[in-house]
Design a protein around this motif. Structure first.
Motif, mmCIF file in Angstrom:
data_model
loop_
_atom_site.group_PDB
_atom_site.id
_atom_site.type_symbol
_atom_site.label_atom_id
_atom_site.label_comp_id
_atom_site.label_asym_id
_atom_site.label_seq_id
_atom_site.Cartn_x
_atom_site.Cartn_y
_atom_site.Cartn_z
ATOM 1 N N PHE A 136 0.738 -0.903 0.161
ATOM 2 C CA PHE A 136 -0.156 -0.032 -0.125
ATOM 3 C C PHE A 136 1.057 0.982 -0.149
ATOM 4 C CE2 PHE A 136 -2.981 -3.514 1.602
ATOM 5 C CZ PHE A 136 -3.750 -2.665 0.962
ATOM 6 N N GLU A 137 1.950 1.456 -0.237
ATOM 7 C CA GLU A 137 3.019 2.150 -0.124
ATOM 8 C C GLU A 137 2.740 3.788 -1.081
ATOM 9 O OE1 GLU A 137 7.545 1.632 -0.271
ATOM 10 O OE2 GLU A 137 7.026 0.157 2.032
ATOM 11 N N LYS A 138 2.711 2.560 -2.366
ATOM 12 C CA LYS A 138 1.621 3.650 -3.673
ATOM 13 C C LYS A 138 0.264 4.728 -3.111
ATOM 14 C CE LYS A 138 4.577 1.417 -7.031
ATOM 15 N NZ LYS A 138 4.933 0.781 -8.270
ATOM 16 N N LYS A 139 0.168 4.120 -1.977
ATOM 17 C CA LYS A 139 -1.853 4.532 -1.728
ATOM 18 C C LYS A 139 -0.941 6.041 -1.020
ATOM 19 C CE LYS A 139 -4.252 0.970 -3.654
ATOM 20 N NZ LYS A 139 -5.351 0.138 -4.049
ATOM 21 N N ARG A 140 -1.042 7.271 -1.133
ATOM 22 C CA ARG A 140 -0.748 7.900 0.296
ATOM 23 C C ARG A 140 -1.450 7.757 0.990
ATOM 24 N NH1 ARG A 140 2.950 12.097 0.243
ATOM 25 N NH2 ARG A 140 2.731 13.635 1.600
ATOM 26 N N PRO A 141 -3.411 7.950 0.551
ATOM 27 C CA PRO A 141 -4.138 8.334 2.081
ATOM 28 C C PRO A 141 -3.896 6.832 3.517
ATOM 29 C CG PRO A 141 -5.323 8.263 -0.345
ATOM 30 C CD PRO A 141 -3.641 8.102 -0.118
ATOM 31 N N TYR A 142 -3.655 6.039 2.242
ATOM 32 C CA TYR A 142 -3.048 4.739 3.477
ATOM 33 C C TYR A 142 -2.406 4.929 3.764
ATOM 34 C CZ TYR A 142 -6.565 1.734 1.272
ATOM 35 O OH TYR A 142 -8.030 1.620 0.503
ATOM 36 N N LEU A 143 -0.880 5.625 3.794
ATOM 37 C CA LEU A 143 0.339 6.012 4.221
ATOM 38 C C LEU A 143 -0.533 6.805 5.570
ATOM 39 C CD1 LEU A 143 3.540 6.127 1.989
ATOM 40 C CD2 LEU A 143 2.882 3.908 3.357
ATOM 41 N N ILE A 144 -0.209 8.184 4.870
ATOM 42 C CA ILE A 144 -1.199 9.618 6.293
ATOM 43 C C ILE A 144 -2.704 8.664 7.282
ATOM 44 C CG2 ILE A 144 -2.608 11.500 6.242
ATOM 45 C CD1 ILE A 144 -1.564 11.753 3.323
ATOM 46 N N PHE A 145 -3.053 8.245 6.810
ATOM 47 C CA PHE A 145 -3.893 7.013 7.905
ATOM 48 C C PHE A 145 -3.169 6.485 8.845
ATOM 49 C CE2 PHE A 145 -5.990 3.712 9.596
ATOM 50 C CZ PHE A 145 -7.292 4.624 10.549
ATOM 51 N N SER A 146 -1.857 5.295 8.452
ATOM 52 C CA SER A 146 -1.030 4.254 9.673
ATOM 53 C C SER A 146 -0.232 5.310 9.704
ATOM 54 C CB SER A 146 -0.332 4.156 8.808
ATOM 55 O OG SER A 146 0.580 2.654 8.686
ATOM 56 N N ALA A 147 0.696 6.689 9.509
ATOM 57 C CA ALA A 147 1.564 7.272 10.433
ATOM 58 C C ALA A 147 0.003 7.882 11.336
ATOM 59 C CB ALA A 147 1.837 8.500 9.321
ATOM 60 N N VAL A 148 -0.842 8.500 11.485
ATOM 61 C CA VAL A 148 -1.840 8.794 12.242
ATOM 62 C C VAL A 148 -1.562 8.105 13.536
ATOM 63 C CG1 VAL A 148 -3.814 10.233 12.457
ATOM 64 C CG2 VAL A 148 -1.933 10.975 10.420
ATOM 65 N N MET A 149 -2.431 6.493 13.227
ATOM 66 C CA MET A 149 -2.381 6.122 13.684
ATOM 67 C C MET A 149 -1.262 5.787 14.806
ATOM 68 S SD MET A 149 -5.956 5.267 13.513
ATOM 69 C CE MET A 149 -5.828 4.608 14.936
ATOM 70 N N GLY A 150 -0.116 5.960 13.894
ATOM 71 C CA GLY A 150 1.028 5.363 14.370
ATOM 72 C C GLY A 150 1.474 6.331 15.772
ATOM 73 N N VAL A 151 0.998 7.432 15.373
ATOM 74 C CA VAL A 151 1.431 8.492 16.739
ATOM 75 C C VAL A 151 0.377 8.589 17.720
ATOM 76 C CG1 VAL A 151 1.732 11.606 17.016
ATOM 77 C CG2 VAL A 151 2.068 10.288 14.468
ATOM 78 N N LEU A 152 -0.607 8.068 17.337
ATOM 79 C CA LEU A 152 -1.646 8.029 18.576
ATOM 80 C C LEU A 152 -1.566 6.880 19.599
ATOM 81 C CD1 LEU A 152 -5.201 8.585 15.881
ATOM 82 C CD2 LEU A 152 -3.859 10.536 17.694
ATOM 83 N N ALA A 153 -1.188 5.784 18.325
ATOM 84 C CA ALA A 153 -0.977 4.528 19.987
ATOM 85 C C ALA A 153 0.398 5.054 20.156
ATOM 86 C CB ALA A 153 -0.242 3.619 18.121
ATOM 87 N N THR A 154 0.902 5.875 20.196
ATOM 88 C CA THR A 154 2.503 6.323 20.554
ATOM 89 C C THR A 154 2.579 6.750 22.271
ATOM 90 O OG1 THR A 154 4.160 6.120 18.484
ATOM 91 C CG2 THR A 154 4.343 7.455 20.017
ATOM 92 N N ILE A 155 0.597 7.880 21.594
ATOM 93 C CA ILE A 155 1.274 8.815 23.202
ATOM 94 C C ILE A 155 0.481 7.385 23.861
ATOM 95 C CG2 ILE A 155 -0.668 10.322 23.290
ATOM 96 C CD1 ILE A 155 -0.433 11.536 20.647
ATOM 97 N N LEU A 156 -0.750 6.886 23.134
ATOM 98 C CA LEU A 156 -0.958 6.274 24.030
ATOM 99 C C LEU A 156 -0.383 4.767 25.286
ATOM 100 C CD1 LEU A 156 -3.854 4.669 25.035
ATOM 101 C CD2 LEU A 156 -3.790 2.953 23.402
#
Length: 370
Positions: free
Chosen positions: A213-233
């Motif tokens: 899914f690397e070429k699908k930017r919306p998926y990467l953005i969603f994954s990165a945002v969720m990763g930041v939220l998971a780190t904060i959690l």
């Protein structure tokens, strides 16, 4: 001469530099993780939270590169290449730990012929013991990676048959199963299937899935945002409610998987900016060559540094100092040791393999001509 110098400083066009950056940063992160340990103070929790994804990131990257590769290799070639690149260094560093460290010596200690002879005599035993169990606390990772490579060619063939919908469902199922394994015990319910689920294999699979899914930017953005939220959690949970944490709060917990995938996605999104500087790319490429060795030797170098500097990691500055001092000491050891021993043993194996292949090809040609 000029051509040789230019070639030495040249970065292959086919090389994707962001992978080297991920390896080097993950290597530094692992040292940071082991430097701070399992603490509940602000400094300890902050460093631990930021560095925890380092180890699974290595596993995820292996999934990206091995399972996601379009290259077709015979089983013999696949196993032979991994044996030389992974198993041989693991056994060599196992000999260092058993033949040198377990014998009561330290890495900075001066080498004498008697000590060296004693270490060499212990090599056969160190090989046997290295195949039985890790000889130092962090070397379990190498055994896990080797285990993955044993089944990787077959997993690769199977997973490539899945379409986009299948991959999304596979990732969702893995998250749900591990959520049941990790979160249910907090309420007194225990799920026995943990004994049968593939544990760290999930990161190899996640690496392949996210690479598709690397070429699908919306998926990467969603994954990165969720990763930041998971780190904060993770930070909030560990700092404010450490008593409610289960035994597997890190490693295989769903929030850890999401944070790791998010970290990888963030690196891919920032790839054009991170890999802009050519001279930095060259340095990172050279360092990346030694990351496995840095990982394997950092345990004892970090331990020695802890003994010499007790309490240094209780402050932010002290922690950063320790991490980078240990990292650079590991680089020095890995560069010297690998160029003297590891790489030369690998070259000998490649040379013997080339000779055998050449003879077999010549015999095959002779049979054809008859």
């Amino acid at each position: 001469m000029k051509d040789k110098i230019r070639k030495y400083f040249e970065i292959p066009k086919s090389r994707r530099m962001i992978y080297d950056y991920i390896r080097v940063l993950a290597c530094i992160g692992i040292i940071g993780l082991h430097a701070t340990g399992d603490r509940t103070d602000l400094v300890g929790v902050s460093f631990e939270t930021l560095s925890r994804i380092a180890l699974p990131m290595f596993v995820l990257l292996s999934g990206v590169l091995v399972l996601g590769s379009a290259k077709s290799e015979s089983y013999f070639k696949f196993y032979g290449k991994r044996f030389v690149k992974i198993v041989i260094p693991y056994l060599i560093y196992g000999a260092v730990y058993f033949g040198w460290v377990h014998a009561g010596h330290t890495i900075p200690e001066s080498i004498t012929w008697d000590k060296l002879a004693e270490a060499i005599k212990r090599i056969p035993v160190s090989i046997r013991l290295s195949l039985e169990e890790p000889l130092y606390f962090h070397l379990w990772f190498m055994m896990m990676i080797i285990g993955f490579y044993v089944v990787a060619p077959f997993i690769k063939k199977g997973i490539k048959a899945l379409d986009e919908k299948d991959l999304k469902m596979l990732f969702a199922v893995m998250i749900i199963v591990y959520a049941a394994i990790d979160y249910f015990p907090l309420k007194g319910y225990h799920i026995g299937i943990i004994n049968f689920f593939p544990e760290w294999m999930i990161y190899f699979l996640a690496g392949y899935i996210i690479s598709q899914f690397e070429k699908k930017r919306p998926y990467l953005i969603f994954s990165a945002v969720m990763g930041v939220l998971a780190t904060i959690l993770m930070f909030s949970w560990k700092y404010f409610s450490p008593d409610t944490i289960s035994g597997n709060f890190y490693d295989l917990a769903p929030h850890m998987m999401i944070a790791t995938c998010g970290g990888y996605s963030l690196m891919i999104l920032l790839e054009p900016y991170i890999t802009k500087c050519k001279w930095l790319n060259w340095i990172i490429m050279k360092l990346s060559k030694y990351t496995f060795s840095i990982y394997m030797i950092h345990g004892i170098i970090l331990t020695n540094h802890d003994y010499a500097n007790p309490g240094i990691v209780m402050t932010v500055g002290g922690t950063l100092t320790q991490v980078f001092v240990v990292f650079f000491r590991c680089i020095i050891f890995a560069v010297i040791f690998d160029n003297l021993i590891t790489f030369n043993i690998q070259r000998i194996i490649y040379f013997i393999d080339g000779k055998i292949r050449k003879e077999l090809n010549e015999k095959a040609e002779q049979k054809k001509s008859l």
